[in-house]
Design an enzyme around this catalytic site. Structure first.
Site, PDB file in Angstrom:
ATOM      1  N   ASN A  28    -114.482  43.256 -20.521  1.00 14.65           N
ATOM      2  CA  ASN A  28    -115.400  43.752 -21.523  1.00 14.65           C
ATOM      3  C   ASN A  28    -116.295  42.570 -21.992  1.00 14.65           C
ATOM      4  OD1 ASN A  28    -114.416  46.319 -21.286  1.00 14.65           O
ATOM      5  ND2 ASN A  28    -113.301  46.367 -23.360  1.00 14.65           N
ATOM      6  N   CYS A 121    -117.456  60.585 -20.651  1.00 13.66           N
ATOM      7  CA  CYS A 121    -116.563  60.060 -19.484  1.00 13.66           C
ATOM      8  C   CYS A 121    -115.413  60.722 -19.808  1.00 13.66           C
ATOM      9  CB  CYS A 121    -116.663  58.657 -19.496  1.00 13.66           C
ATOM     10  SG  CYS A 121    -115.602  58.074 -21.070  1.00 13.66           S
ATOM     11  N   ARG A 126    -118.191  60.130 -26.293  1.00 14.77           N
ATOM     12  CA  ARG A 126    -118.756  58.569 -26.201  1.00 14.77           C
ATOM     13  C   ARG A 126    -120.373  58.640 -26.610  1.00 14.77           C
ATOM     14  NH1 ARG A 126    -115.771  54.831 -22.168  1.00 14.77           N
ATOM     15  NH2 ARG A 126    -115.891  53.141 -23.697  1.00 14.77           N
ATOM     16  N   ASP A 314    -107.174  50.456 -25.335  1.00 16.71           N
ATOM     17  CA  ASP A 314    -107.081  50.191 -24.255  1.00 16.71           C
ATOM     18  C   ASP A 314    -105.480  49.779 -23.634  1.00 16.71           C
ATOM     19  OD1 ASP A 314    -109.768  50.714 -23.847  1.00 16.71           O
ATOM     20  OD2 ASP A 314    -110.238  48.568 -23.680  1.00 16.71           O
ATOM     21  N   ARG A 406    -112.112  49.484 -10.854  1.00 18.28           N
ATOM     22  CA  ARG A 406    -113.419  49.239 -11.839  1.00 18.28           C
ATOM     23  C   ARG A 406    -112.916  47.885 -12.779  1.00 18.28           C
ATOM     24  NH1 ARG A 406    -113.851  53.592 -16.138  1.00 18.28           N
ATOM     25  NH2 ARG A 406    -114.770  51.501 -16.888  1.00 18.28           N
TER      26      ARG A 406
HETATM   27  C1  UD1 Z   1    -115.427  49.412 -25.933  1.00 21.48           C
HETATM   28  C2  UD1 Z   1    -114.837  48.946 -24.654  1.00 21.48           C
HETATM   29  C3  UD1 Z   1    -113.589  49.951 -24.356  1.00 21.48           C
HETATM   30  C4  UD1 Z   1    -112.857  50.151 -25.650  1.00 21.48           C
HETATM   31  C5  UD1 Z   1    -113.548  50.372 -26.719  1.00 21.48           C
HETATM   32  C6  UD1 Z   1    -112.812  50.718 -28.144  1.00 21.48           C
HETATM   33  C7  UD1 Z   1    -116.286  47.701 -23.464  1.00 21.48           C
HETATM   34  C8  UD1 Z   1    -117.357  47.675 -22.204  1.00 21.48           C
HETATM   35  N1  UD1 Z   1    -115.905  48.751 -23.549  1.00 21.48           N
HETATM   36  O1  UD1 Z   1    -116.231  50.563 -25.280  1.00 21.48           O
HETATM   37  O2  UD1 Z   1    -113.056  49.192 -23.233  1.00 21.48           O
HETATM   38  O3  UD1 Z   1    -111.783  51.279 -25.208  1.00 21.48           O
HETATM   39  O4  UD1 Z   1    -114.520  49.378 -26.767  1.00 21.48           O
HETATM   40  O5  UD1 Z   1    -112.175  49.493 -28.138  1.00 21.48           O
HETATM   41  O6  UD1 Z   1    -116.547  46.803 -24.206  1.00 21.48           O
HETATM   42  N2  UD1 Z   1    -118.863  55.959 -31.194  1.00 21.48           N
HETATM   43  C9  UD1 Z   1    -119.903  56.832 -31.826  1.00 21.48           C
HETATM   44  N3  UD1 Z   1    -121.162  56.595 -31.803  1.00 21.48           N
HETATM   45  C10 UD1 Z   1    -121.756  55.465 -31.114  1.00 21.48           C
HETATM   46  C11 UD1 Z   1    -120.708  54.589 -30.429  1.00 21.48           C
HETATM   47  C12 UD1 Z   1    -119.376  54.938 -30.462  1.00 21.48           C
HETATM   48  O7  UD1 Z   1    -119.327  57.887 -32.329  1.00 21.48           O
HETATM   49  O8  UD1 Z   1    -122.942  55.241 -31.097  1.00 21.48           O
HETATM   50  C13 UD1 Z   1    -117.856  56.362 -31.023  1.00 21.48           C
HETATM   51  C14 UD1 Z   1    -117.167  56.542 -29.575  1.00 21.48           C
HETATM   52  O9  UD1 Z   1    -117.377  57.911 -29.241  1.00 21.48           O
HETATM   53  C15 UD1 Z   1    -115.534  56.234 -29.617  1.00 21.48           C
HETATM   54  C16 UD1 Z   1    -115.452  55.138 -30.816  1.00 21.48           C
HETATM   55  O10 UD1 Z   1    -116.810  55.372 -31.450  1.00 21.48           O
HETATM   56  O11 UD1 Z   1    -114.911  57.413 -30.164  1.00 21.48           O
HETATM   57  C17 UD1 Z   1    -115.248  53.892 -30.507  1.00 21.48           C
HETATM   58  O12 UD1 Z   1    -116.385  53.507 -29.526  1.00 21.48           O
HETATM   59  P1  UD1 Z   1    -116.936  52.021 -29.156  1.00 21.48           P
HETATM   60  O13 UD1 Z   1    -116.173  51.106 -30.085  1.00 21.48           O
HETATM   61  O14 UD1 Z   1    -118.298  52.075 -28.988  1.00 21.48           O
HETATM   62  O15 UD1 Z   1    -116.537  51.664 -27.737  1.00 21.48           O
HETATM   63  P2  UD1 Z   1    -117.278  51.487 -26.536  1.00 21.48           P
HETATM   64  O16 UD1 Z   1    -118.139  50.119 -26.929  1.00 21.48           O
HETATM   65  O17 UD1 Z   1    -117.880  52.289 -25.764  1.00 21.48           O
END
Ligand code: UD1
Length: 442
Positions: A28, A121, A126, A314, A406
């Site tokens: 990440n 996904c 997300r 994770d 991946r």
């Molecule tokens: C990153 C990690 C992933 C990890 C996750 C949580 C990377 C590439 N991936 O994913 O491995 O599982 O953090 O630790 O770094 N959300 C919203 N709106 C937004 C953004 C997020 O509602 O604009 C929600 C998502 O749907 C989810 C939660 O917030 O339910 C956490 O997501 P987020 O922390 O953003 O995860 P990622 O950055 O996608």
């Protein structure tokens, strides 16, 4: 259509493991730091980059934007002088959610960016609303049309404006997108309720090494003072705490003493605490080496996933696999993603006693799992099935390895190095008698 069958991982369980495993750079961190190279108008030398399909996909996207990338072993040389494209194609972005995070640096550098919505996904919907809202607060005009986010910075300077941004949820990706965007903005930005994950800190330190002015990364308030440009950098990615945690669970589930190196023990506090609560001992041998000394009578513990420093989502699937063989009952609660329990059905096929109630898994430990053909549903679920296979009686055949590849750097080879009987079945002869499973759509 190709008639080549996808590879399958064959694991013979209940073989004790032993030795030391080298932990790769964090997936990440590597992915977001790669998008961060878009901020730099010079050369970026990035070391300790893990060998992963996701990294390959990110390199493909950055090359599409015009960056020149060369890999030598675990090091990537990125020449980010010329960005020739401000739009990303859907075929590339849909492969890799993290590529959406490029919208921040692209916008900061060019004043315009068009990136398709990454879509949902396997583990949840997300959305990216927090990213978009933050960019708007920094003065960008953003609209979404035909599934593509169009962002443009008005005015002749084409520079984003510093802003005070509050995130409704400490999203890792939104914190990273907005922090990157703010490095080149005019004025000061504050991100409140920011994510505190170690990968956010690694990205902040990478940006600082390029000349960005960032304070507070690793706390819930990050402050950025925009600068006009960033310069060349030589950076080494932090060790992958999730890979490290997965190997600690491999030690626990096979009751084997395993050392992991290099690691940052502070990144693993919640994982270590839960292993110790189960009765395992985690010994720190020096600054960046941990060793698990397993108990032969592991006790069930409850787990709830939370943003860092809470227990990482994770690591949820891997711990859930571990609980299936612990003594007593446990509850594993997923609070970060809404659909991250698809490994439960596969673990049940191996004899686990689990009841699902929404995002709570109620687990009663059993004395033994039995090997079975199983199908991965996502990256960490595939690791959980490999771990269960290492502990199960007989043979486990893990399918859907594209998920594993991946995000794990040669997991099967590293496990072989510890003495596991695990091999990839790839040739038509090897795959001839393997039942091809399909994951049911839900
Ligand atoms: C990153 C990690 C992933 C990890 C996750 C949580 C990377 C590439 N991936 O994913 O491995 O599982 O953090 O630790 O770094 N959300 C919203 N709106 C937004 C953004 C997020 O509602 O604009 C929600 C998502 O749907 C989810 C939660 O917030 O339910 C956490 O997501 P987020 O922390 O953003 O995860 P990622 O950055 O996608």
């Amino acid at each position: 259509m190709s008639d080549v069958l996808p590879p399958v991982l064959e694991i013979v369980g209940r073989i004790p493991l032993q030795g030391e495993v080298r932990i790769s750079g964090a997936k990440n961190s590597a992915l977001v730091i790669l998008t961060g190279t878009l901020l730099c108008g010079e050369d970026c030398h990035i070391r300790n980059v893990p060998r992963l399909m996701d990294v390959e996909s990110m390199m493909e996207i950055l090359t599409f934007f015009g960056l020149k990338i060369q890999r030598q072993g675990d090091t990537l040389d990125v020449d980010a002088r010329h960005i020739t494209q401000s739009s990303a194609p859907y075929e590339l972005v849909s492969k890799l959610r993290a590529s959406f995070f490029a919208i921040g640096p692209l916008l900061a550098r060019l004043g315009v960016a068009r990136v398709p919505l990454p879509g949902g996904c396997a583990i949840g919907a997300r959305p990216v609303d927090l990213h978009v809202r933050g960019l708007r607060e920094m003065g960008a005009h953003v609209h979404i049309e035909h599934g593509v986010v169009h962002a443009v910075v008005p005015g002749s300077s084409r520079r984003l404006k510093g802003a005070k941004i509050y995130l409704d949820f400490p999203s890792v990706g939104a914190t990273e997108t907005l922090m990157m965007a703010a490095t080149l903005a005019e004025g000061d930005t504050t991100i409140e309720n920011a994510a505190q994950e170690p990968e956010v800190v690694d990205l902040a330190n990478f940006c600082r090494a390029m000349g960005a002015k960032i304070r507070g990364a690793g706390t819930n308030t990050i402050q950025i003072v925009g600068v006009p440009r960033l310069h060349a950098v030589d950076w080494s990615i932090v060790p992958d705490r999730i890979e490290a945690g997965t190997f600690l669970v491999a030690g626990a589930i096979t009751q084997s003493e395993i050392s992991i190196f290099p690691v940052v023990p502070d990144h693993l506090t919640a994982v270590v605490a839960k292993l110790e609560e189960m009765g395992h001992r985690i010994v720190q041998d020096g600054l960046n080496r941990l060793r698990i000394v397993p108990t032969d009578c592991p006790q069930a513990v409850d787990i709830e996933t939370l943003p860092f420093p809470g227990f990482p989502t994770d690591m949820q699937a891997q711990f859930l696999a571990l609980m299936t063989l612990a003594e007593g009952n446990s509850v594993v609660t997923e609070t970060v993603f809404e659909n991250r329990m698809r490994h439960v059905a596969e673990l049940k096929r191996m004899g686990a006693n689990i009841r699902l109630r929404g995002n709570n898994a109620l687990i009663s430990g059993v004395p033994l799992l039995s090997g079975a053909p199983v199908m991965s549903s996502d990256l960490r679920a595939s690791a959980a099935l490999v771990l269960a296979g290492l502990a199960a009686e007989g043979k486990t055949l893990v399918q859907g390895l594209h998920h594993l590849d991946r995000g794990y750097d040669r997991l099967d080879r590293k496990l072989q190095g510890l003495g596991a009987q695990i091999r990839r079945l790839e040739t038509p002869e090897e795959l001839a008698h393997i039942p091809q499973l399909a994951l049911k759509e839900i």
